[in-house]
Scaffold this motif. Structure first.
Motif, PDB file in Angstrom:
ATOM      1  N   SER A   4      42.954  29.089  19.812  1.00 20.17           N
ATOM      2  CA  SER A   4      42.942  29.269  21.264  1.00 20.17           C
ATOM      3  C   SER A   4      42.183  28.118  21.927  1.00 20.17           C
ATOM      4  CB  SER A   4      42.299  30.615  21.614  1.00 20.17           C
ATOM      5  OG  SER A   4      40.976  30.676  21.114  1.00 20.17           O
ATOM      6  N   LEU A   5      42.536  27.859  23.170  1.00 14.49           N
ATOM      7  CA  LEU A   5      41.972  26.736  23.912  1.00 14.49           C
ATOM      8  C   LEU A   5      41.539  27.201  25.295  1.00 14.49           C
ATOM      9  CD1 LEU A   5      41.489  23.658  24.354  1.00 14.49           C
ATOM     10  CD2 LEU A   5      43.880  23.523  25.087  1.00 14.49           C
ATOM     11  N   LEU A   6      40.309  26.905  25.647  1.00 13.77           N
ATOM     12  CA  LEU A   6      39.805  27.145  26.999  1.00 13.77           C
ATOM     13  C   LEU A   6      39.594  25.801  27.663  1.00 13.77           C
ATOM     14  CD1 LEU A   6      38.736  29.104  29.190  1.00 13.77           C
ATOM     15  CD2 LEU A   6      36.452  28.742  28.203  1.00 13.77           C
ATOM     16  N   ILE A   7      40.182  25.640  28.836  1.00 12.46           N
ATOM     17  CA  ILE A   7      40.014  24.421  29.619  1.00 12.46           C
ATOM     18  C   ILE A   7      39.096  24.754  30.782  1.00 12.46           C
ATOM     19  CG2 ILE A   7      41.171  22.656  30.997  1.00 12.46           C
ATOM     20  CD1 ILE A   7      43.715  23.482  29.277  1.00 12.46           C
ATOM     21  N   ILE A   8      37.985  24.045  30.874  1.00 11.36           N
ATOM     22  CA  ILE A   8      37.043  24.237  31.978  1.00 11.36           C
ATOM     23  C   ILE A   8      37.275  23.097  32.962  1.00 11.36           C
ATOM     24  CG2 ILE A   8      34.631  24.411  32.676  1.00 11.36           C
ATOM     25  CD1 ILE A   8      34.015  25.410  29.831  1.00 11.36           C
ATOM     26  N   SER A   9      37.773  23.442  34.129  1.00 11.31           N
ATOM     27  CA  SER A   9      38.084  22.458  35.158  1.00 11.31           C
ATOM     28  C   SER A   9      36.960  22.451  36.191  1.00 11.31           C
ATOM     29  CB  SER A   9      39.431  22.792  35.814  1.00 11.31           C
ATOM     30  OG  SER A   9      39.795  21.783  36.711  1.00 11.31           O
TER      31      SER A   9
END
Length: 120
Positions: A4-9
């Motif tokens: 899984s991948l979390l992108i923090i923008s």
């Protein structure tokens, strides 16, 4: 099993290409059935504001990309409560749904749930 991948923008939609790049990564991950989530933090929450007019800055509006996330299977969207409050933004007035608004403790738990985390 895919990781899984979390992108923090963390960047506003007008401060350069970072906001668009974060959305592009999320869309690409979703296209390949990768479990992807996005967390909007700091000025990144400004991407969620309704009725933006990017044409005056000669930039492309990100609204269509945000709305396309669900079509690519990216349904886990989160925003920081403190970041919204600091910018005078109400969760009910944002352009993205469904959106979960998280406290600092909830964000820490969220980050721990993902195998990979990218901050842009």
């Amino acid at each position: 099993m895919p990781q899984s991948l979390l992108i923090i923008s963390r960047q506003s939609p007008w401060s350069g290409p970072s906001a668009r790049e974060a959305l592009d990564i999320a869309l690409a991950g979703g296209a390949f059935d990768l479990p992807v989530g996005m967390l909007f933090l700091d000025d990144g929450v400004l991407q969620l504001a309704s009725a933006q007019d990017a044409s005056q800055l000669q930039q492309k509006d990100l609204t269509a990309n945000l709305q396309a996330l669900s079509m690519f299977g990216v349904d886990d969207l989160f925003a920081c409560t403190a970041s919204l409050a600091e910018r005078g933004m109400l969760p009910s007035a944002l352009s993205v749904e469904p959106l979960q608004v998280l406290s600092d403790q909830e964000m820490a738990a969220l980050i721990d749930r993902y195998d990979q985390v990218i901050t842009i």
